[in-house]
Design a protein around this motif. Structure first.
Motif, PDB file in Angstrom:
ATOM      1  N   LEU A   7       0.826  -1.198   0.000  1.00 25.07           N
ATOM      2  CA  LEU A   7       0.000   0.000   0.000  1.00 25.07           C
ATOM      3  C   LEU A   7       0.866   1.255   0.000  1.00 25.07           C
ATOM      4  N   GLN A   8       1.955   1.243   0.779  1.00 20.99           N
ATOM      5  CA  GLN A   8       2.847   2.395   0.836  1.00 20.99           C
ATOM      6  C   GLN A   8       3.522   2.640  -0.507  1.00 20.99           C
ATOM      7  N   GLU A   9       3.902   1.577  -1.193  1.00 23.13           N
ATOM      8  CA  GLU A   9       4.496   1.731  -2.526  1.00 23.13           C
ATOM      9  C   GLU A   9       3.487   2.302  -3.513  1.00 23.13           C
ATOM     10  N   GLY A  10       2.236   1.911  -3.382  1.00 27.30           N
ATOM     11  CA  GLY A  10       1.185   2.466  -4.232  1.00 27.30           C
ATOM     12  C   GLY A  10       0.994   3.958  -3.989  1.00 27.30           C
ATOM     13  N   VAL A  11       1.101   4.369  -2.732  1.00 22.82           N
ATOM     14  CA  VAL A  11       0.998   5.793  -2.394  1.00 22.82           C
ATOM     15  C   VAL A  11       2.158   6.555  -3.018  1.00 22.82           C
ATOM     16  N   TYR A  12       3.344   5.989  -2.958  1.00 25.08           N
ATOM     17  CA  TYR A  12       4.518   6.643  -3.557  1.00 25.08           C
ATOM     18  C   TYR A  12       4.353   6.803  -5.064  1.00 25.08           C
ATOM     19  N   VAL A  13       3.871   5.762  -5.728  1.00 23.98           N
ATOM     20  CA  VAL A  13       3.669   5.825  -7.176  1.00 23.98           C
ATOM     21  C   VAL A  13       2.617   6.884  -7.512  1.00 23.98           C
ATOM     22  N   PHE A  14       1.536   6.933  -6.722  1.00 20.77           N
ATOM     23  CA  PHE A  14       0.501   7.942  -6.935  1.00 20.77           C
ATOM     24  C   PHE A  14       1.063   9.349  -6.769  1.00 20.77           C
ATOM     25  N   GLN A  15       1.888   9.563  -5.742  1.00 24.41           N
ATOM     26  CA  GLN A  15       2.489  10.882  -5.525  1.00 24.41           C
ATOM     27  C   GLN A  15       3.387  11.275  -6.686  1.00 24.41           C
ATOM     28  N   LEU A  16       4.152  10.330  -7.201  1.00 25.05           N
ATOM     29  CA  LEU A  16       5.019  10.622  -8.345  1.00 25.05           C
ATOM     30  C   LEU A  16       4.210  10.934  -9.604  1.00 25.05           C
ATOM     31  N   LEU A  17       3.113  10.216  -9.819  1.00 20.13           N
ATOM     32  CA  LEU A  17       2.266  10.490 -10.975  1.00 20.13           C
ATOM     33  C   LEU A  17       1.614  11.868 -10.883  1.00 20.13           C
ATOM     34  N   VAL A  18       1.167  12.239  -9.698  1.00 21.76           N
ATOM     35  CA  VAL A  18       0.590  13.576  -9.517  1.00 21.76           C
ATOM     36  C   VAL A  18       1.649  14.641  -9.780  1.00 21.76           C
ATOM     37  N   ALA A  19       2.877  14.397  -9.334  1.00 23.14           N
ATOM     38  CA  ALA A  19       3.961  15.351  -9.568  1.00 23.14           C
ATOM     39  C   ALA A  19       4.236  15.514 -11.060  1.00 23.14           C
ATOM     40  N   VAL A  20       4.213  14.427 -11.798  1.00 23.17           N
ATOM     41  CA  VAL A  20       4.443  14.497 -13.242  1.00 23.17           C
ATOM     42  C   VAL A  20       3.315  15.271 -13.928  1.00 23.17           C
ATOM     43  N   ILE A  21       2.078  15.029 -13.517  1.00 28.53           N
ATOM     44  CA  ILE A  21       0.942  15.733 -14.125  1.00 28.53           C
ATOM     45  C   ILE A  21       1.015  17.229 -13.829  1.00 28.53           C
ATOM     46  N   VAL A  22       1.324  17.582 -12.594  1.00 32.57           N
ATOM     47  CA  VAL A  22       1.462  19.003 -12.242  1.00 32.57           C
ATOM     48  C   VAL A  22       2.616  19.630 -13.031  1.00 32.57           C
ATOM     49  N   GLY A  23       3.717  18.907 -13.163  1.00 29.49           N
ATOM     50  CA  GLY A  23       4.846  19.409 -13.940  1.00 29.49           C
ATOM     51  C   GLY A  23       4.489  19.622 -15.403  1.00 29.49           C
ATOM     52  N   LEU A  24       3.704  18.719 -15.975  1.00 33.06           N
ATOM     53  CA  LEU A  24       3.270  18.894 -17.362  1.00 33.06           C
ATOM     54  C   LEU A  24       2.369  20.112 -17.516  1.00 33.06           C
ATOM     55  N   LEU A  25       1.503  20.345 -16.533  1.00 35.12           N
ATOM     56  CA  LEU A  25       0.643  21.532 -16.583  1.00 35.12           C
ATOM     57  C   LEU A  25       1.464  22.817 -16.487  1.00 35.12           C
ATOM     58  N   LEU A  26       2.451  22.822 -15.592  1.00 35.68           N
ATOM     59  CA  LEU A  26       3.325  23.991 -15.497  1.00 35.68           C
ATOM     60  C   LEU A  26       4.102  24.208 -16.789  1.00 35.68           C
ATOM     61  N   ASP A  27       4.587  23.136 -17.357  1.00 32.47           N
ATOM     62  CA  ASP A  27       5.376  23.232 -18.579  1.00 32.47           C
ATOM     63  C   ASP A  27       4.518  23.704 -19.744  1.00 32.47           C
ATOM     64  N   TYR A  28       3.283  23.241 -19.805  1.00 28.48           N
ATOM     65  CA  TYR A  28       2.379  23.690 -20.865  1.00 28.48           C
ATOM     66  C   TYR A  28       2.148  25.195 -20.758  1.00 28.48           C
ATOM     67  N   ASN A  29       1.957  25.673 -19.534  1.00 22.87           N
ATOM     68  CA  ASN A  29       1.742  27.100 -19.322  1.00 22.87           C
ATOM     69  C   ASN A  29       2.968  27.908 -19.748  1.00 22.87           C
ATOM     70  N   ARG A  30       4.163  27.423 -19.428  1.00 28.74           N
ATOM     71  CA  ARG A  30       5.376  28.151 -19.802  1.00 28.74           C
ATOM     72  C   ARG A  30       5.612  28.105 -21.310  1.00 28.74           C
ATOM     73  N   ARG A  40       9.456  18.314 -21.346  1.00 30.68           N
ATOM     74  CA  ARG A  40       9.589  17.378 -20.235  1.00 30.68           C
ATOM     75  C   ARG A  40      10.288  17.975 -19.023  1.00 30.68           C
ATOM     76  N   THR A  41      10.767  19.170 -19.111  1.00 35.42           N
ATOM     77  CA  THR A  41      11.628  19.727 -18.066  1.00 35.42           C
ATOM     78  C   THR A  41      10.932  19.808 -16.721  1.00 35.42           C
ATOM     79  N   TYR A  42       9.784  20.448 -16.669  1.00 32.33           N
ATOM     80  CA  TYR A  42       9.123  20.635 -15.388  1.00 32.33           C
ATOM     81  C   TYR A  42       8.550  19.346 -14.833  1.00 32.33           C
ATOM     82  N   SER A  43       8.108  18.443 -15.691  1.00 32.40           N
ATOM     83  CA  SER A  43       7.610  17.171 -15.176  1.00 32.40           C
ATOM     84  C   SER A  43       8.738  16.388 -14.513  1.00 32.40           C
ATOM     85  N   LEU A  44       9.927  16.423 -15.102  1.00 34.33           N
ATOM     86  CA  LEU A  44      11.068  15.735 -14.485  1.00 34.33           C
ATOM     87  C   LEU A  44      11.535  16.423 -13.210  1.00 34.33           C
TER      88      LEU A  44
END
Length: 90
Positions: A7-30, A40-44
Motif C-alpha cells: 500500500l505504501q508503494e502504491g501511495v509513492y507511485v501515486f504521488q510521483l504520478l501527480v507530480a508528473v501531471i502538475v509538472g506537465l501543466l506547469l510546462d504547458y503554461n510556460r 519534459r523539463t518541469y515534469s522531471l
C-alpha cells in the motif's frame, strides 16, 4: 511483501504520478508564454523533487530514532523550493 508495504508503494507511485501531471501543466503554461524550458523539463523536476522529499521523509522516520541523530528534513524541502524558484526565473 506484506499489505502495508504494498500500500505504501502504491501511495509513492501515486504521488510521483501527480507530480508528473502538475509538472506537465506547469510546462504547458510556460510553453504557451514562449519560455525556454522544454516539454519534459518541469515534469522531471517535479518528479525529482517529489522523489527526494519521499526519500528524505523515510530517511528521517527511520534514522531519527537513533541516539545522537540530528536530522532536519525541512532543510531538504527548503533547498528544493529554493532550487525550483531559481529554475523558474529562466
Amino acid at each position: 511483501m506484506d499489505q502495508t508495504s504494498l500500500l505504501q508503494e502504491g501511495v509513492y507511485v501515486f504521488q510521483l504520478l501527480v507530480a508528473v501531471i502538475v509538472g506537465l501543466l506547469l510546462d504547458y503554461n510556460r510553453q504557451k508564454e514562449h519560455k525556454h524550458a522544454g516539454i519534459r523539463t518541469y515534469s522531471l523536476v517535479c518528479m525529482g523533487a517529489t522523489l527526494v522529499t519521499i526519500i528524505s521523509k523515510d530517511f528521517y522516520t527511520n534514522i531519527a530514532q537513533m541516539p545522537g541523530a540530528t536530522i532536519v528534513p525541512s532543510q531538504i524541502a527548503a533547498s528544493i523550493m529554493t532550487s525550483i524558484g531559481f529554475f523558474c526565473l529562466y
